[in-house]
Write an enzyme that holds these catalytic residues in place. Structure first.
Site, PDB file in Angstrom:
ATOM      1  CB  VAL A 293      38.310 -28.715 -28.134  1.00  9.58           C
ATOM      2  CG1 VAL A 293      38.164 -28.436 -29.469  1.00  9.58           C
ATOM      3  CG2 VAL A 293      37.053 -28.060 -27.212  1.00  9.58           C
TER       4      VAL A 293
ATOM      5  CB  ALA B  24      35.715 -34.047 -29.323  1.00  4.78           C
ATOM      6  CD  GLU B  25      37.210 -30.788 -33.723  1.00  4.38           C
ATOM      7  OE1 GLU B  25      37.073 -31.465 -34.766  1.00  4.38           O
ATOM      8  OE2 GLU B  25      36.407 -29.633 -33.822  1.00  4.38           O
ATOM      9  CB  SER B  26      42.820 -34.700 -33.813  1.00  6.50           C
ATOM     10  OG  SER B  26      43.377 -34.467 -32.338  1.00  6.50           O
TER      11      SER B  26
END
Length: 191
Positions: free
Chosen positions: A61, A64-66
């Site tokens: 996660v 993918a996010e940052s």
């Protein structure tokens, strides 16, 4: 003479290529770690364990996010490693009795990971551990996922990913699941 020089360059190129190929095969995992790093490993494992979630899922996660940038800010003002919205951060902080809370705390890696781990666990509880629904809710909102389930737009299966109504959420789910496979493969035997 020119032909011999060309042949030597070609042989030199072939040798270097073969050497790089052998090196990459022997060090493939090391090379993959460059593209799939695991910074904040200790914090990810600590807060994943406290929340009873898979640390590699959490790392996927974050990737993918940052891409592990603690200062990341989205156009919608999601912040930090796990791109938590200030309102969501405030709500989570209330749930876990983290006081005082200020939205700038979302830029602190430990706070962001702590809140994000709790949030993923909360979504896993709501969606019975279904990672597709958890990811769809994480990105597209739990209310939207409940609505899609109620309207039978999705049922929660792997085949439902392409049926997710929000293109951004559909892409996010696919990306995190791919990252999850890679993180589990690279780091999974080294917990």
């Amino acid at each position: 003479m020119i032909l011999n020089a060309r042949r030597r360059r070609l042989n030199k190129f072939r040798f270097i290529f073969l050497l790089l190929l052998v090196a990459s095969v022997l060090n493939f995992t090391s090379i993959m770690k460059i593209f799939y790093p695991l910074p904040y490993r200790d914090m990810i494992f600590e807060y994943s364990a406290k929340a009873s979630i898979d640390p590699f899922f959490m790392a996927a996660v974050i990737k993918a996010e940052s891409s592990f940038d603690p200062d990341a800010v989205s156009p919608k003002d999601a912040r930090g490693l796990m791109q938590i919205m200030p309102e969501t951060g405030q709500w989570i902080a209330q749930q876990i009795n983290l006081h005082p809370f200020h939205p700038d705390l979302l830029f602190d890696p430990e706070t962001n990971i702590r809140l994000g781990a709790w949030y993923i666990a909360n979504l896993e509880d709501e969606f019975a551990g279904n990672k597709i629904m958890v990811l769809a809710a994480y990105n597209g909102g739990r209310g939207n996922v409940r609505k899609w389930l109620k309207e039978n737009k999705i049922s929660g299966g792997i085949g439902d990913i392409d049926a997710i109504p929000f293109p951004e959420t559909k892409h996010f789910v696919k990306k995190v699941l791919w990252n999850y496979k890679i993180y589990t493969w690279i780091y999974g035997d080294k917990k």
